[in-house]
Design a protein around this motif. Structure first.
Motif, PDB file in Angstrom:
ATOM      1  N   TYR A  64       0.827  -1.205   0.000  1.00 45.00           N
ATOM      2  CA  TYR A  64       0.000   0.000   0.000  1.00 45.00           C
ATOM      3  C   TYR A  64       0.866   1.262   0.000  1.00 45.00           C
ATOM      4  O   TYR A  64       0.644   2.181  -0.784  1.00 45.00           O
ATOM      5  CB  TYR A  64      -0.948  -0.008   1.212  1.00 45.00           C
ATOM      6  N   VAL A  66       1.028   4.303  -2.781  1.00 45.84           N
ATOM      7  CA  VAL A  66       0.828   5.702  -2.407  1.00 45.84           C
ATOM      8  C   VAL A  66       1.980   6.567  -2.931  1.00 45.84           C
ATOM      9  O   VAL A  66       1.775   7.600  -3.566  1.00 45.84           O
ATOM     10  CB  VAL A  66       0.722   5.803  -0.866  1.00 45.84           C
ATOM     11  N   ILE A 102       2.109   6.686  -6.871  1.00 42.62           N
ATOM     12  CA  ILE A 102       1.174   7.648  -7.473  1.00 42.62           C
ATOM     13  C   ILE A 102       1.800   9.038  -7.483  1.00 42.62           C
ATOM     14  O   ILE A 102       1.788   9.745  -8.493  1.00 42.62           O
ATOM     15  CB  ILE A 102      -0.178   7.639  -6.716  1.00 42.62           C
ATOM     16  N   TYR A 126       4.404  12.197  -1.047  1.00 46.08           N
ATOM     17  CA  TYR A 126       3.510  12.156  -2.198  1.00 46.08           C
ATOM     18  C   TYR A 126       2.882  13.501  -2.534  1.00 46.08           C
ATOM     19  O   TYR A 126       2.577  13.769  -3.692  1.00 46.08           O
ATOM     20  CB  TYR A 126       2.527  10.982  -2.132  1.00 46.08           C
ATOM     21  N   SER A 157      -2.047  14.427  -6.596  1.00 46.86           N
ATOM     22  CA  SER A 157      -1.530  13.271  -5.880  1.00 46.86           C
ATOM     23  C   SER A 157      -2.347  13.025  -4.612  1.00 46.86           C
ATOM     24  O   SER A 157      -2.696  11.876  -4.294  1.00 46.86           O
ATOM     25  CB  SER A 157      -0.066  13.527  -5.538  1.00 46.86           C
ATOM     26  N   TYR A 216      -5.864  11.706  -5.787  1.00 49.11           N
ATOM     27  CA  TYR A 216      -5.788  10.327  -6.266  1.00 49.11           C
ATOM     28  C   TYR A 216      -5.634   9.366  -5.087  1.00 49.11           C
ATOM     29  O   TYR A 216      -6.260   8.312  -5.040  1.00 49.11           O
ATOM     30  CB  TYR A 216      -4.607  10.160  -7.234  1.00 49.11           C
ATOM     31  N   ASN A 217      -4.790   9.739  -4.145  1.00 50.42           N
ATOM     32  CA  ASN A 217      -4.604   8.866  -2.984  1.00 50.42           C
ATOM     33  C   ASN A 217      -5.849   8.812  -2.116  1.00 50.42           C
ATOM     34  O   ASN A 217      -6.146   7.789  -1.511  1.00 50.42           O
ATOM     35  CB  ASN A 217      -3.388   9.308  -2.177  1.00 50.42           C
ATOM     36  N   GLN A 252      -7.711   5.533  -1.061  1.00 49.77           N
ATOM     37  CA  GLN A 252      -8.011   5.311   0.351  1.00 49.77           C
ATOM     38  C   GLN A 252      -9.500   5.088   0.583  1.00 49.77           C
ATOM     39  O   GLN A 252      -9.893   4.278   1.407  1.00 49.77           O
ATOM     40  CB  GLN A 252      -7.515   6.523   1.169  1.00 49.77           C
ATOM     41  N   ALA A 276      -4.881   4.272   6.227  1.00 41.45           N
ATOM     42  CA  ALA A 276      -5.230   5.095   5.076  1.00 41.45           C
ATOM     43  C   ALA A 276      -6.153   6.224   5.489  1.00 41.45           C
ATOM     44  O   ALA A 276      -6.024   7.356   5.020  1.00 41.45           O
ATOM     45  CB  ALA A 276      -5.904   4.239   4.006  1.00 41.45           C
ATOM     46  N   SER A 279      -5.302  10.079   4.785  1.00 42.67           N
ATOM     47  CA  SER A 279      -6.079  10.941   3.896  1.00 42.67           C
ATOM     48  C   SER A 279      -6.528  12.200   4.626  1.00 42.67           C
ATOM     49  O   SER A 279      -6.568  13.285   4.052  1.00 42.67           O
ATOM     50  CB  SER A 279      -7.269  10.188   3.300  1.00 42.67           C
TER      51      SER A 279
END
Lengths: 73, 569
Positions: free
Chosen positions: B18, B22, B25, B171, B179, B182-183, B187, B356, B360
């Motif tokens: 994972y 992350v 990306i 990231y 970024s 997208y993450n 998540q 996650a 986030s």
């Protein structure tokens, strides 16, 4: 060309799904869920694998059609 | 609960993979960041569904997953008010009525809108308070993550803070807002797939929905309420003493449903930024409404585990919540359930989903922080005429500073008990009056800069004074209130916070109107075009399919939310 977000999602979930399914299958009874007798890893791994593959299919189809940015809306 | 979880090889593998995704990306997106617009606004290029999942993912922080499960155990189904009352209506409102001004004006951030609409000082005040709040929230996420990993896995607290900070830093530094978004999407799915089986297993264990309701009755009666107090959302809100949340329907609807909710969803740049990254006006307006669909269903994912946990705990089976300070440690609901239900493999997935959610929440705050700092504070006051490359560099380095400040805030947060209450308190001081300012600014062209600024200050001061004069039952005076003198005692901290918000909003609303009437408007009608409702041409939607129209989607979402309120009345 910007990254299509469905590509990493598809890859990650396919990988996680496959890992869990294989792990659940190989371990068999050893990691069966103690409550319900279900092989949780195998079952949920397959669900995630299916989701991952669907995401990958969407991403690859979009790549063929437009600039790979994803759907119109 | 000393180190209740033991991870095996496959759990670690999932976690590491994972993290690689992350970071990957961020690395891949680095190529598409060529200027500050890409870094701070995703080049305004994303489709609505990605923005919507980012919108909801950024909100899926520590307070959501751990806090809502804790509240589910403490208050039962009433916790759903944070969704069906405290989120959905405001999300629809921001989409339909406010997004045209955010997205349609030249503003790149919420504080910048305030500058265009009012003046420099209003923007400066909002930018400063907002920047402080994002850093605090991000720190709270970090603190919660580190405390959790320390408690359940025995990992080093400082180590967790540093590693989680570095990953988020890496990231965002590379790929900027895109970024982060997208993450957040990644998540979002991880959290759904990680927690759904937990809810299903728990529900089966507790005897289905009817079993859960039956087991919650003794929990409610033992706490001194009606048997249905944990399984009804509105039925026991006639009096504050009749329900576990300690709040009556008016304080709930007005404080949470109107002031706090609209203050957060309609003016908080953390979420608004996600919608502003959309590729066109239609997509920007659809973003909060599409996000409202999963938001409406989240109670099943985050509140239900708490209700299941308290029901099983009270039933006295082999599932027991850990104790803390003589009571139950509600924050451990999710980890305890993970340990109880998940075998190796699934455990790695569940734990990764939990991490996650923290990351986030952190990343959402950090991207909002670096944008507000760079555009509103640095470009606004320190260096007005830099090159685009200069601001891009400033944004990247601000990310580093933001992470460092968050780490500081994490240690600060260690002093507080319930994550949720701290956040509510901060929102009450800063955000609650803010919605009055936006409401008047967007819909009453007579509102002046002085009115907005001094109205905001009055509202924030009113929040502080109210907080200083009241306390909640059974709590010591100090940080929790009553530091001036105690003139009123609320039945719960929740009620205290909601009423602080109501006071702040009302004082700001009245003061802004009064001061506006007493001062002269400096902006011309022309300058306010695109910023005020009555001076902005209506958006034409003739060529949009009906199912893409924000008003139609908004009504569907509101009706569904209304139905859920009735269903769990």
């Amino acid at each position: 060309m910007q990254l299509d977000v469905r590509l990493p999602i598809g890859l990650m979930f396919s990988l996680f799904g496959a890992m869990l399914a294989v792990y659940g299958f190989v371990q068999g009874a050893a990691v069966r869920h103690r409550l319900f007798g279900a092989n949780l890893n195998l079952a949920w791994g397959l669900v995630m694998l299916a989701f991952g593959v669907v995401m990958l299919v969407f991403a690859l189809r979009a790549r063929g059609k437009n600039d790979g940015r994803g759907p119109a809306s | 609960m000393p180190h209740s979880l033991t991870l095996t090889g496959i759990d670690y593998a999932i976690l590491v993979i994972y993290f690689l995704f992350v970071l990957g990306i961020g690395y891949v997106l680095k190529r598409s960041v060529s200027g500050s617009k890409d870094f701070f606004e995703s080049g305004r290029s994303l489709p609505a569904w990605i923005c919507a999942l980012g919108f909801i993912g950024a909100n899926l922080g520590a307070q959501e997953v751990m806090g809502m499960a804790a509240s589910g155990a403490k208050y039962g189904i009433m916790t759903s008010h944070f969704y069906w009352v405290g989120a959905i209506p405001a999300m629809v409102f921001v989409a339909i009525f406010m997004m045209p001004f955010y997205y349609g004006s030249k503003a790149r951030s919420v504080p910048e809108y305030l500058k265009l609409r009012f003046d420099e000082k209003t923007r400066g005040f909002n930018a400063l308070t907002f920047a402080t709040m994002t850093v605090m929230s991000s720190g709270i996420s970090m603190y919660a993550l580190a405390t959790l990993l320390n408690a359940i896995l025995g990992w080093n607290f400082d180590g967790c803070i540093i590693v989680s900070g570095l990953i988020v830093l890496a990231y965002i530094f590379m790929g900027g807002l895109t970024s982060a978004i997208y993450n957040e999407v990644l998540q979002f799915f991880l959290i759904v797939f990680g927690f759904l089986p937990l809810v299903l297993l728990g529900l089966k264990d507790v005897g289905g929905w009817s079993g859960l309701m039956a087991k919650l009755s003794p929990v409610a009666t033992k706490a001194g309420f009606d048997a249905g107090a944990f399984s009804h959302s509105w039925a026991n809100t006639g009096s504050a003493n009749a329900n576990p949340m300690g709040i009556e329907w008016f304080g709930l609807a007005m404080g949470l449903g109107f002031v706090l909710s609209f203050g957060y969803w309609c003016t908080d740049f953390l979420v608004v930024q996600r919608a502003m990254a959309a590729k066109d006006m239609g997509a920007a307006r659809r973003t909060p409404i599409l996000a409202a669909v999963p938001k409406m269903l989240f109670p099943a994912l985050v509140i239900l585990p708490g209700m299941i946990a308290i029901a099983l705990h009270a039933a006295g089976g082999d599932f027991q919540l850990p104790a803390k300070n003589g009571g139950l440690n509600y924050d451990m609901v999710v980890p305890t359930m993970l340990a109880h239900y998940f075998p190796a493999g699934m455990l790695g997935l569940g734990l990764t989903a939990l991490m996650a959610s923290f990351m986030s929440g952190m990343a959402g705050n950090v991207t909002a922080f670096n944008t507000v700092w760079t555009y509103d504070l640095y470009q606004g006051y320190i260096k007005k005429d830099g090159t685009d490359a200069h601001y891009l560099a400033v944004g990247r380095w601000t990310t580093v500073v933001g992470i460092l400040l968050s780490m500081g805030a994490a240690y600060f947060a260690a002093k507080f008990n319930n994550i949720m209450d701290v956040l509510q308190l901060v929102f009450a001081f800063v955000n609650a009056p803010l919605f009055a300012t936006f409401l008047l600014g967007m819909f009453w062209k007579r509102t002046t800069g002085h009115g907005a600024f001094f109205g905001l200050i009055s509202g924030t001061v009113a929040a502080a004074i109210h907080h200083g004069l009241v306390i909640s039952k059974g709590v010591e005076t100090g940080m929790k209130g009553g530091w001036l003198s105690v003139v009123h005692t609320y039945p719960s901290e929740m009620a205290q916070n909601f009423w602080t918000a109501i006071w702040a909003w009302s004082v700001c609303f009245v003061a802004t109107i009064a001061i506006s009437l007493a001062t002269r408007r400096k902006k011309t009608d022309e300058e306010l075009t695109g910023l005020v409702y009555s001076l902005t041409p209506k958006i034409k939607e003739h060529d949009i399919a009906w199912w893409k129209k924000p008003a139609v989607l908004g009504i569907i979402v509101l009706a569904a939310s209304f139905g859920l309120n009735l269903l769990f009345w």
